[in-house]
Design a protein around this motif. Structure first.
Motif, mmCIF file in Angstrom:
data_model
loop_
_atom_site.group_PDB
_atom_site.id
_atom_site.type_symbol
_atom_site.label_atom_id
_atom_site.label_comp_id
_atom_site.label_asym_id
_atom_site.label_seq_id
_atom_site.Cartn_x
_atom_site.Cartn_y
_atom_site.Cartn_z
ATOM 1 N N ARG A 1 -2.331 -20.773 16.067
ATOM 2 C CA ARG A 1 -1.088 -19.990 16.222
ATOM 3 C C ARG A 1 -1.153 -18.721 15.373
ATOM 4 N N ILE A 2 -1.731 -18.843 14.195
ATOM 5 C CA ILE A 2 -1.834 -17.669 13.319
ATOM 6 C C ILE A 2 -2.791 -16.636 13.922
ATOM 7 N N GLN B 1 -1.073 -14.968 16.711
ATOM 8 C CA GLN B 1 -0.066 -14.028 16.211
ATOM 9 C C GLN B 1 -0.712 -12.714 15.769
ATOM 10 N N ILE B 2 -1.843 -12.828 15.090
ATOM 11 C CA ILE B 2 -2.545 -11.622 14.621
ATOM 12 C C ILE B 2 -3.064 -10.826 15.823
ATOM 13 N N ARG C 1 -1.764 -10.691 18.759
ATOM 14 C CA ARG C 1 -0.655 -10.007 19.442
ATOM 15 C C ARG C 1 -0.114 -8.859 18.599
ATOM 16 N N PHE C 2 -0.195 -9.023 17.278
ATOM 17 C CA PHE C 2 0.286 -7.965 16.388
ATOM 18 C C PHE C 2 -0.660 -6.763 16.418
ATOM 19 N N TYR C 3 -1.941 -7.080 16.518
ATOM 20 C CA TYR C 3 -2.962 -6.032 16.671
ATOM 21 C C TYR C 3 -3.630 -6.227 18.027
ATOM 22 N N ARG D 1 -7.416 -1.224 16.020
ATOM 23 C CA ARG D 1 -6.233 -1.099 15.171
ATOM 24 C C ARG D 1 -6.274 -2.112 14.019
#
Lengths: 197, 75
Positions: free
Chosen positions: B36-37, B40-41, B43-45, B50
């Motif tokens: 999940r982490i 999340q990373i 999707r954030f980047y 980037r």
């Protein structure tokens, strides 16, 4: 003179009637159209994909005092950057995350905390599925959209943008404060073994 | 020369920091928590370019913060 007074009276009545006709009912209160003044209350609806993303960014960019956010997701680097920019121009920015397990929010919480933004995970017994933003204690955005990129660009979502309406803002801020009082902030990093405290 | 960081490298540094935060992942869900982490990373980047712009600073900050008592990542 009589004719002049009569004309003035007629004009006044006509203006009043137009103003009343343009009023919008909102609960027990009356909201007047935004065209009257930039500070007049206004309500708009926006969708995503579409204008919703721009509306959210616009509200955040124009905040000059405070931003309160409750959201299930903020996996959105661009919006996170906007919040850090707001913080750097002196805006009090506070973000509360809700929804499923905290590890799903942990990276963004860390990112925001790193920029000096208050970010915490709301813990409640109920499923918390609210999303809203309040700025400057007067403007609000709420609806189905959370603030993740996917919510803006892939999902079909609806938001309402209510500006210059402190009653709604205060109600949401009260809810935010109540949740924040029991929120789980990430604990201080553990001391090394043997270190005091 | 700019080092190339992968999502997994950033996730690894983040997981180590996250362990210091109220225990981090629930032990029984460790693998799913890690997934999940990473998700999340990602999707954030959305692109690694980037991620690489931030990764060095991010990993350094996460690593430093583990030894600090403030709980705030510092640059």
């Amino acid at each position: 003179m009589k004719r002049l007074l009569s004309l003035l009276a007629t004009g006044f009545l006509a203006t009043t009637q137009v103003a009343m006709a343009n009023e919008t009912e909102l609960g027990d209160s009356v909201v007047r159209p935004a065209a009257a003044s930039p500070f007049a209350p206004s309500i708009r609806v926006a969708f995503s994909p579409g204008e919703a993303e721009a509306e959210v960014f616009d509200l955040v960019r124009k905040a000059n005092k405070s931003i309160r956010i409750l959201t299930t997701s903020l996996v959105n680097r661009d919006l996170a950057d906007e919040l850090l920019l707001a913080k750097s121009r002196g805006v009090d920015v506070r973000v509360l995350f809700s929804g499923a397990s905290k590890d799903q929010k942990s990276f963004v919480i860390a990112f925001l905390k790193n920029g000096g933004v208050f970010a915490a995970y709301a813990t409640t017994r109920q499923t918390l599925n609210s999303n809203f933003i309040v700025t400057d204690e007067a403007n609000t955005i709420t609806g189905s959209v959370d603030y993740a990129s996917t919510s803006f660009r892939r999902n079909h979502e609806t938001i309402m943008i209510v500006k210059n309406y402190p009653d709604a803002a205060f109600k949401l801020i009260s809810a935010w404060d109540a949740l924040a009082a029991e929120a789980e902030e990430f604990a201080p990093v553990r001391q090394k073994q043997g270190a005091p405290g | 020369m700019t080092p190339i960081f992968s999502y997994e490298m950033v996730a690894e540094a983040f997981m180590r920091w996250f362990e210091t935060q109220n225990g981090g992942c629930v032990p029984s869900e460790d693998e799913r928590c890690r997934e999940r982490i990473i998700s999340q990373i990602k999707r954030f980047y959305p692109n690694e370019e980037r991620l690489n712009q931030d990764a060095y600073q991010l990993i350094t900050a996460l690593t430093k913060s583990r030894d600090q008592s403030s709980g705030r990542i510092v640059h």
